[in-house]
Scaffold this active site. Structure first.
Site, short mmCIF file in Angstrom:
data_model
loop_
_atom_site.label_atom_id
_atom_site.label_comp_id
_atom_site.label_asym_id
_atom_site.label_seq_id
_atom_site.Cartn_x
_atom_site.Cartn_y
_atom_site.Cartn_z
N THR A 1 50.61 51.95 29.07
CA THR A 1 49.42 52.88 29.65
C THR A 1 49.67 54.25 28.92
O THR A 1 48.77 54.98 29.26
CB THR A 1 49.18 52.87 30.95
OG1 THR A 1 50.16 53.26 31.85
CG2 THR A 1 48.64 51.55 31.50
N HIS B 1 55.05 46.64 27.97
CA HIS B 1 54.82 45.55 27.17
C HIS B 1 56.02 45.39 26.21
O HIS B 1 56.66 46.24 25.81
CB HIS B 1 53.67 45.88 26.21
CG HIS B 1 52.36 45.49 26.88
ND1 HIS B 1 52.14 45.34 28.23
CD2 HIS B 1 51.13 45.70 26.23
CE1 HIS B 1 50.82 45.29 28.43
NE2 HIS B 1 50.23 45.31 27.38
N GLY C 1 39.54 54.46 36.07
CA GLY C 1 40.29 53.23 35.66
C GLY C 1 41.70 53.50 35.58
O GLY C 1 42.27 54.54 35.44
N ARG D 1 37.78 49.90 16.28
CA ARG D 1 38.99 50.16 15.69
C ARG D 1 38.81 49.45 14.29
O ARG D 1 39.51 50.26 13.38
CB ARG D 1 40.07 49.35 16.27
CG ARG D 1 40.60 49.96 17.74
CD ARG D 1 41.45 49.19 18.36
NE ARG D 1 41.63 49.67 19.65
CZ ARG D 1 42.22 48.85 20.76
NH1 ARG D 1 42.36 47.34 20.44
NH2 ARG D 1 42.27 49.20 22.02
N CYS E 1 47.34 48.18 22.94
CA CYS E 1 48.58 48.65 23.44
C CYS E 1 49.95 47.87 23.04
O CYS E 1 51.11 48.42 22.98
CB CYS E 1 48.65 48.69 25.20
SG CYS E 1 47.99 46.89 25.74
N ARG F 1 28.79 52.39 39.96
CA ARG F 1 29.35 52.54 41.29
C ARG F 1 30.03 53.62 41.79
O ARG F 1 30.04 53.94 42.85
CB ARG F 1 30.52 51.32 41.22
CG ARG F 1 31.38 51.11 42.29
CD ARG F 1 32.71 50.40 42.11
NE ARG F 1 33.72 50.97 41.26
CZ ARG F 1 34.46 51.99 41.81
NH1 ARG F 1 34.37 52.09 42.97
NH2 ARG F 1 35.12 52.79 41.08
N ARG G 1 51.10 36.95 29.10
CA ARG G 1 50.86 38.02 30.51
C ARG G 1 52.14 37.31 31.50
O ARG G 1 52.37 36.29 31.58
CB ARG G 1 49.78 37.69 31.15
CG ARG G 1 49.43 38.93 32.34
CD ARG G 1 49.27 40.29 31.56
NE ARG G 1 47.76 40.29 31.02
CZ ARG G 1 47.58 41.42 30.04
NH1 ARG G 1 48.34 42.08 29.94
NH2 ARG G 1 46.20 41.22 29.67
N VAL H 1 43.51 53.23 32.64
CA VAL H 1 43.93 54.44 31.63
C VAL H 1 43.44 55.74 31.79
O VAL H 1 44.12 56.84 31.72
CB VAL H 1 43.50 53.73 30.16
CG1 VAL H 1 43.47 54.83 29.23
CG2 VAL H 1 43.87 52.40 29.70
#
Ligand SMILES: NC(=O)c1ccc[n+]([C@@H]2O[C@H](COP(=O)([O-])OP(=O)(O)OC[C@H]3O[C@@H](n4cnc5c(N)ncnc54)[C@H](OP(=O)(O)O)[C@@H]3O)[C@@H](O)[C@H]2O)c1
Length: 351
Positions: A326, A240, A14, A110, A147, A40, A233, A16
């Site tokens: 990221t 960010h 992915g 978290r 993030c 997959r 977004r 990250v």
């Protein structure tokens, strides 16, 4: 020289996961020996399963590694997890129960009472929360924040230490890659801003207070100031940004905030950890900085950049912060956590 710790990456194919793979290439203490992803990808080689989306080539050493399923046993000493939150919860708990130290990017654990939510420059002391209960065989979970939270808590930490923080209002502008791949549909985000990111505002509000909270025995008492977040977004690929208004606990000149930011250092800098930037917070004085394209790679993507520091007419001060979502916001944060755990003796390469 000590042997390298063997790392298994969950979600390695992915957004990250690929950053983790790229940042771990050539790491002197950590070597990737296992990769796992969805059904997959399972059974294929990493080279077949992973469409590499970072500049340059996929590290050749991993190309032939077979992608496994994210369940123990895995051929590694520690697990770095970048699984989607809906499956990370039980999978990470399973690895910890099987004795693996788990370092996670996902939100699932978290807020658990015995799980540190770490930014090594800010709250390295929260490692004391790690429960090493008999029967767990040395397994535990350590997480890095959302993030956007990382950048917000990192920026607030020196202000809290020097002036006290009484209230915070945050407005974020978050990059598309924060949604993983393929992320937001191009027809939704091109020429547009979407004023909604599921659960993001709640994550920023609760995670920031846990990170800036005080350790009381083996538990954290969250910081008590009110914090309000609104998230958007925006059509930016990486990086960010957050416009932050803060009410400080005492009067301060904007130059004092600037000094608090630029002089801020933490345990990773003291210990000289490999992924730690020399300066966690950089300040740009130009009136039009920070900007994602120009500032996201500062400090190898591990420094955040602050600008526009000024008095505010509603709360006491305001500024703008920016970080690479990221790198400092995900993969780099997890690797820095691993380096801190190694330096503090929480990880061994013989488990
Ligand atoms: N993107 C960011 O900026 C960022 C920042 C901080 C935290 N995070 C968090 O990090 C995690 C990963 O995010 P991402 O952006 O990397 O997402 P992503 O690009 O969608 O990648 C997801 C990864 O998880 C695997 N996966 C998906 N479903 C699975 C299943 N049922 N079983 C096993 N593996 C599965 C995928 O494998 P396949 O390739 O086989 O489908 C892929 O490797 C999320 O929890 C996210 O919230 C992301």
């Amino acid at each position: 020289m000590a042997a390298q710790l063997r790392v298994g990456i969950l979600g390695a194919t992915g957004t990250v996961g690929q950053r983790l793979v790229a940042m771990l290439e050539g790491h002197p203490q950590l070597v990737v020996t296992a990769v796992a992803a969805s059904d997959r990808s399972q059974g294929k080689t990493f080279g077949e399963a992973c469409t590499w989306r970072l500049p340059g080539d996929m590290p050749s050493a991993l190309r032939g590694l077979q992608v496994g399923s994210p369940q123990p046993p895995l051929d590694c000493d520690i697990v770095l997890s970048s699984l989607p939150a809906d499956i990370a919860g039980p999978v990470e708990a399973q690895f910890a129960a099987a004795g693996y130290p788990v370092i996670s990017n996902s939100s699932s654990h978290r807020m658990d009472d015995d799980v540190p939510l770490l930014i090594p420059e800010v709250n390295a002391g929260h490692l004391a929360m790690i429960a090493r209960r008999p029967g767990r065989g040395g397994g535990f979970i350590v997480t890095n924040p959302n993030c956007s939270t990382i950048m917000i808590a990192l920026a607030l930490a020196p202000l809290q230490a020097r002036f006290g923080v009484e209230a915070v209002v945050v407005t974020t502008m978050q990059a598309i890659s924060g949604a993983g791949y393929p992320g937001v549909a191009s027809l939704d985000i091109t020429d547009n801003v979407v004023p909604y990111i599921a659960s993001e505002e709640e994550k920023i509000e609760r995670e920031t207070l846990k990170i800036l909270g005080r350790l009381d025995g083996a538990r954290v008492r969250p910081a008590e100031f009110p914090l309000s977040a609104q998230c958007h977004r925006v059509p930016v690929v990486d990086g960010h940004m957050a416009a932050i208004r803060v009410q400080l606990g005492r009067k301060a000149e904007p130059g004092e905030l600037r000094d608090a930011f630029t002089s801020f250092r933490g345990v990773p800098q003291e210990l000289g950890l490999r992924t730690a930037p020399p300066c966690p917070i950089l300040v740009r004085d130009e009136p039009d900085r920070p900007q994602p394209r120009l500032d996201r790679d500062a400090g190898g993507g591990m420094s955040i950049t602050v600008g526009r520091i000024a008095r505010d007419r509603v709360l006491s001060h305001r500024f703008v912060a920016l970080s690479h979502n990221t790198i400092r916001g995900a993969a780099g944060a997890a690797i820095l956590n691993a380096e801190l755990l190694l330096a503090r003796g929480y990880l061994r390469n013989d488990q």
